[in-house]
Design a protein around this motif. Structure first.
Motif, PDB file in Angstrom:
ATOM      1  N   ARG A  15      15.373  86.673  74.030  1.00 31.56           N
ATOM      2  CA  ARG A  15      14.127  87.110  73.409  1.00 31.56           C
ATOM      3  C   ARG A  15      13.928  88.601  73.629  1.00 31.56           C
ATOM      4  NH1 ARG A  15      10.339  87.332  77.521  1.00 31.56           N
ATOM      5  NH2 ARG A  15      10.936  86.217  79.408  1.00 31.56           N
ATOM      6  N   LEU A  16      13.190  89.193  72.710  1.00 28.51           N
ATOM      7  CA  LEU A  16      12.799  90.596  72.792  1.00 28.51           C
ATOM      8  C   LEU A  16      11.278  90.663  72.835  1.00 28.51           C
ATOM      9  CD1 LEU A  16      15.235  92.019  70.092  1.00 28.51           C
ATOM     10  CD2 LEU A  16      15.521  92.114  72.569  1.00 28.51           C
ATOM     11  N   GLY A  17      10.749  91.556  73.639  1.00 30.07           N
ATOM     12  CA  GLY A  17       9.306  91.584  73.821  1.00 30.07           C
ATOM     13  C   GLY A  17       8.880  90.599  74.891  1.00 30.07           C
ATOM     14  N   GLN A  18       7.667  90.780  75.382  1.00 31.09           N
ATOM     15  CA  GLN A  18       7.196  89.955  76.482  1.00 31.09           C
ATOM     16  C   GLN A  18       5.781  89.416  76.285  1.00 31.09           C
ATOM     17  OE1 GLN A  18       8.580  88.677  79.153  1.00 31.09           O
ATOM     18  NE2 GLN A  18       6.642  87.835  79.915  1.00 31.09           N
ATOM     19  N   ARG A  19       4.893  90.243  75.766  1.00 31.26           N
ATOM     20  CA  ARG A  19       3.476  89.866  75.737  1.00 31.26           C
ATOM     21  C   ARG A  19       3.055  89.448  74.330  1.00 31.26           C
ATOM     22  NH1 ARG A  19      -1.443  93.246  78.695  1.00 31.26           N
ATOM     23  NH2 ARG A  19      -2.873  91.467  78.819  1.00 31.26           N
ATOM     24  N   ILE A  20       2.493  88.242  74.218  1.00 27.55           N
ATOM     25  CA  ILE A  20       2.110  87.653  72.946  1.00 27.55           C
ATOM     26  C   ILE A  20       0.607  87.386  72.929  1.00 27.55           C
ATOM     27  CG2 ILE A  20       2.498  85.752  71.328  1.00 27.55           C
ATOM     28  CD1 ILE A  20       4.981  87.440  71.832  1.00 27.55           C
ATOM     29  N   GLY A  21      -0.048  87.748  71.829  1.00 30.57           N
ATOM     30  CA  GLY A  21      -1.436  87.383  71.610  1.00 30.57           C
ATOM     31  C   GLY A  21      -1.492  86.184  70.682  1.00 30.57           C
ATOM     32  N   TYR A  22      -2.370  85.230  71.002  1.00 29.58           N
ATOM     33  CA  TYR A  22      -2.465  83.991  70.218  1.00 29.58           C
ATOM     34  C   TYR A  22      -3.911  83.768  69.788  1.00 29.58           C
ATOM     35  CZ  TYR A  22      -2.758  78.946  69.319  1.00 29.58           C
ATOM     36  OH  TYR A  22      -3.011  77.715  68.769  1.00 29.58           O
ATOM     37  N   LEU A  23      -4.100  83.557  68.476  1.00 29.89           N
ATOM     38  CA  LEU A  23      -5.423  83.260  67.927  1.00 29.89           C
ATOM     39  C   LEU A  23      -5.506  81.767  67.626  1.00 29.89           C
ATOM     40  CD1 LEU A  23      -6.342  86.172  65.477  1.00 29.89           C
ATOM     41  CD2 LEU A  23      -7.736  85.298  67.356  1.00 29.89           C
ATOM     42  N   PRO A  24      -6.342  80.996  68.323  1.00 31.23           N
ATOM     43  CA  PRO A  24      -6.377  79.544  68.130  1.00 31.23           C
ATOM     44  C   PRO A  24      -6.869  79.164  66.741  1.00 31.23           C
ATOM     45  CG  PRO A  24      -7.505  80.210  70.157  1.00 31.23           C
ATOM     46  CD  PRO A  24      -7.270  81.454  69.372  1.00 31.23           C
ATOM     47  N   GLY A  25      -6.249  78.117  66.194  1.00 27.75           N
ATOM     48  CA  GLY A  25      -6.676  77.561  64.924  1.00 27.75           C
ATOM     49  C   GLY A  25      -7.233  76.166  65.140  1.00 27.75           C
ATOM     50  N   ALA A  26      -6.660  75.184  64.420  1.00 25.96           N
ATOM     51  CA  ALA A  26      -7.148  73.812  64.517  1.00 25.96           C
ATOM     52  C   ALA A  26      -6.566  73.074  65.714  1.00 25.96           C
ATOM     53  CB  ALA A  26      -6.814  73.058  63.231  1.00 25.96           C
ATOM     54  N   GLY A  27      -5.643  73.705  66.415  1.00 20.82           N
ATOM     55  CA  GLY A  27      -5.104  73.094  67.628  1.00 20.82           C
ATOM     56  C   GLY A  27      -3.607  72.870  67.579  1.00 20.82           C
ATOM     57  N   ASP A  28      -2.878  73.570  68.429  1.00 21.93           N
ATOM     58  CA  ASP A  28      -1.453  73.337  68.628  1.00 21.93           C
ATOM     59  C   ASP A  28      -1.106  73.761  70.042  1.00 21.93           C
ATOM     60  OD1 ASP A  28      -0.934  76.176  68.679  1.00 21.93           O
ATOM     61  OD2 ASP A  28      -0.846  76.185  66.501  1.00 21.93           O
ATOM     62  N   THR A  29       0.123  73.533  70.443  1.00 22.08           N
ATOM     63  CA  THR A  29       0.534  73.847  71.823  1.00 22.08           C
ATOM     64  C   THR A  29       1.531  75.000  71.850  1.00 22.08           C
ATOM     65  OG1 THR A  29       2.293  72.182  71.721  1.00 22.08           O
ATOM     66  CG2 THR A  29       0.150  71.477  72.580  1.00 22.08           C
ATOM     67  N   ILE A  30       1.428  75.896  70.873  1.00 20.80           N
ATOM     68  CA  ILE A  30       2.323  77.041  70.813  1.00 20.80           C
ATOM     69  C   ILE A  30       2.237  77.903  72.079  1.00 20.80           C
ATOM     70  CG2 ILE A  30       2.869  79.169  69.569  1.00 20.80           C
ATOM     71  CD1 ILE A  30       3.794  76.611  68.158  1.00 20.80           C
ATOM     72  N   PRO A  31       1.033  78.222  72.599  1.00 21.15           N
ATOM     73  CA  PRO A  31       0.985  79.050  73.817  1.00 21.15           C
ATOM     74  C   PRO A  31       1.750  78.435  74.978  1.00 21.15           C
ATOM     75  CG  PRO A  31      -1.178  78.963  72.801  1.00 21.15           C
ATOM     76  CD  PRO A  31      -0.335  77.949  72.089  1.00 21.15           C
ATOM     77  N   GLU A  32       1.562  77.138  75.205  1.00 21.56           N
ATOM     78  CA  GLU A  32       2.273  76.491  76.310  1.00 21.56           C
ATOM     79  C   GLU A  32       3.781  76.531  76.099  1.00 21.56           C
ATOM     80  OE1 GLU A  32      -1.701  74.272  75.838  1.00 21.56           O
ATOM     81  OE2 GLU A  32      -0.292  75.394  74.598  1.00 21.56           O
ATOM     82  N   ALA A  33       4.208  76.312  74.858  1.00 19.02           N
ATOM     83  CA  ALA A  33       5.645  76.327  74.571  1.00 19.02           C
ATOM     84  C   ALA A  33       6.241  77.702  74.821  1.00 19.02           C
ATOM     85  CB  ALA A  33       5.879  75.885  73.125  1.00 19.02           C
ATOM     86  N   LEU A  34       5.541  78.746  74.399  1.00 17.64           N
ATOM     87  CA  LEU A  34       6.066  80.099  74.585  1.00 17.64           C
ATOM     88  C   LEU A  34       6.075  80.493  76.060  1.00 17.64           C
ATOM     89  CD1 LEU A  34       4.430  81.947  71.556  1.00 17.64           C
ATOM     90  CD2 LEU A  34       6.764  81.084  71.768  1.00 17.64           C
ATOM     91  N   ARG A  35       5.088  80.037  76.800  1.00 12.21           N
ATOM     92  CA  ARG A  35       5.086  80.321  78.241  1.00 12.21           C
ATOM     93  C   ARG A  35       6.270  79.662  78.936  1.00 12.21           C
ATOM     94  NH1 ARG A  35      -1.096  79.018  77.999  1.00 12.21           N
ATOM     95  NH2 ARG A  35      -1.983  81.099  77.646  1.00 12.21           N
ATOM     96  N   ARG A  36       6.672  78.482  78.446  1.00  9.63           N
ATOM     97  CA  ARG A  36       7.793  77.778  79.072  1.00  9.63           C
ATOM     98  C   ARG A  36       9.092  78.553  78.956  1.00  9.63           C
ATOM     99  NH1 ARG A  36       5.721  73.101  76.134  1.00  9.63           N
ATOM    100  NH2 ARG A  36       4.381  71.910  77.516  1.00  9.63           N
ATOM    101  N   VAL A  37       9.196  79.411  77.941  1.00  7.32           N
ATOM    102  CA  VAL A  37      10.447  80.174  77.782  1.00  7.32           C
ATOM    103  C   VAL A  37      10.276  81.618  78.239  1.00  7.32           C
ATOM    104  CG1 VAL A  37      11.347  78.679  75.982  1.00  7.32           C
ATOM    105  CG2 VAL A  37       9.951  80.652  75.335  1.00  7.32           C
ATOM    106  N   GLY A  38       9.206  81.894  78.993  1.00  6.29           N
ATOM    107  CA  GLY A  38       9.123  83.170  79.684  1.00  6.29           C
ATOM    108  C   GLY A  38       8.157  84.193  79.131  1.00  6.29           C
ATOM    109  N   TYR A  39       7.488  83.907  78.013  1.00  7.42           N
ATOM    110  CA  TYR A  39       6.530  84.862  77.475  1.00  7.42           C
ATOM    111  C   TYR A  39       5.231  84.860  78.283  1.00  7.42           C
ATOM    112  CZ  TYR A  39       9.080  85.639  73.067  1.00  7.42           C
ATOM    113  OH  TYR A  39      10.003  85.993  72.112  1.00  7.42           O
ATOM    114  N   THR A  40       4.556  85.985  78.265  1.00  6.64           N
ATOM    115  CA  THR A  40       3.174  86.070  78.716  1.00  6.64           C
ATOM    116  C   THR A  40       2.296  85.925  77.477  1.00  6.64           C
ATOM    117  OG1 THR A  40       3.764  87.558  80.526  1.00  6.64           O
ATOM    118  CG2 THR A  40       1.448  87.515  79.849  1.00  6.64           C
ATOM    119  N   VAL A  41       1.463  84.890  77.445  1.00  5.14           N
ATOM    120  CA  VAL A  41       0.670  84.592  76.254  1.00  5.14           C
ATOM    121  C   VAL A  41      -0.809  84.644  76.603  1.00  5.14           C
ATOM    122  CG1 VAL A  41       0.220  82.946  74.392  1.00  5.14           C
ATOM    123  CG2 VAL A  41       2.513  83.100  75.396  1.00  5.14           C
TER     124      VAL A  41
END
Length: 223
Positions: A15-41
């Motif tokens: 991966r390239l980059g480290q810090r991700i901003g996430y805007l919640p919608g109707a509900g998903d687990t994208i932040p948790e998934a990205l944290r599992r592979v090392g991103y700061t979300v």
């Protein structure tokens, strides 16, 4: 008591980059998934949706159906696009055609359809096989589309302006090709992505290829 089990997945992931901003919608687990592979979300609040505050992020990703459920999205889009234009990477996940709070999804015109691909093993065609999103930082091959669950994606854009580049095509058996699953465009110094791919289903299921493709999207512009 039932036996306790867990599902472990081994994958080759760069991966390239480290810090991700996430805007919640109707509900998903994208932040948790990205944290599992090392991103700061960071899950963003309204006060943080300004181009100045977003500038600290390597990429910003929106939750599923954000444009259907968030009344403030029309006011946020200028800030999100300003962030993108200044060099950020903005990834917008799928929205439905009904009850949209705004029809301004990105820097150039596009319209949504009800197109979807429900066969999770539908053959994938690379429309732009040399595009960076298929090569950096992870080399995407047909193998990355194996083991998907439930579907390929849904509510793909039906029409889009010339600056968008369509990357993938697929379709259910007997149906016409659906080319709008993944659109990528350069906007100013940054990169804008609109995708109807069902990452919200594939990442919780631990599908390696879906992780690798999403990480490539978030890495765009950071080569």
């Amino acid at each position: 008591l039932p036996r306790a089990t867990t599902h472990l997945v081994s994958m080759d992931l760069q991966r390239l980059g480290q810090r991700i901003g996430y805007l919640p919608g109707a509900g998903d687990t994208i932040p948790e998934a990205l944290r599992r592979v090392g991103y700061t979300v960071d899950v963003l609040t309204e006060s943080e949706v300004t181009a100045a505050d977003l500038a600290k992020y390597d990429a910003v990703i929106t939750g599923i159906r954000l444009f259907n459920v968030e009344d403030r999205i029309a006011g946020w889009m200028p800030e999100l696009l300003a962030y993108c234009e200044a060099g950020g990477t903005l990834v917008v996940q799928y929205n439905t055609t009904g009850g949209l709070k705004t029809d301004s999804f990105g820097p150039y015109p596009l319209t949504l359809s009800r197109d979807r691909v429900t066969e999770e093993d539908a053959p994938v065609r690379f429309l732009l096989p040399d595009h960076p999103v298929l090569h950096r930082p992870n080399e995407i091959t047909q193998a990355d589309f194996e083991g998907w669950v439930q579907e390929r994606g849904l509510y793909f854009p039906g029409t889009w302006a010339q600056p968008y580049q369509a990357i993938l095509s697929w379709n259910d058996t007997g149906e016409s090709p659906k080319d709008g699953a993944l659109l990528v465009a350069t906007y100013g110094k940054g990169t804008y992505v609109y995708t109807g791919i069902s990452f919200f289903r594939e990442l919780p299921a631990g599908v390696p290829g879906a992780y690798r493709l999403l990480v490539n999207l978030l890495s765009l512009g950071h080569e």
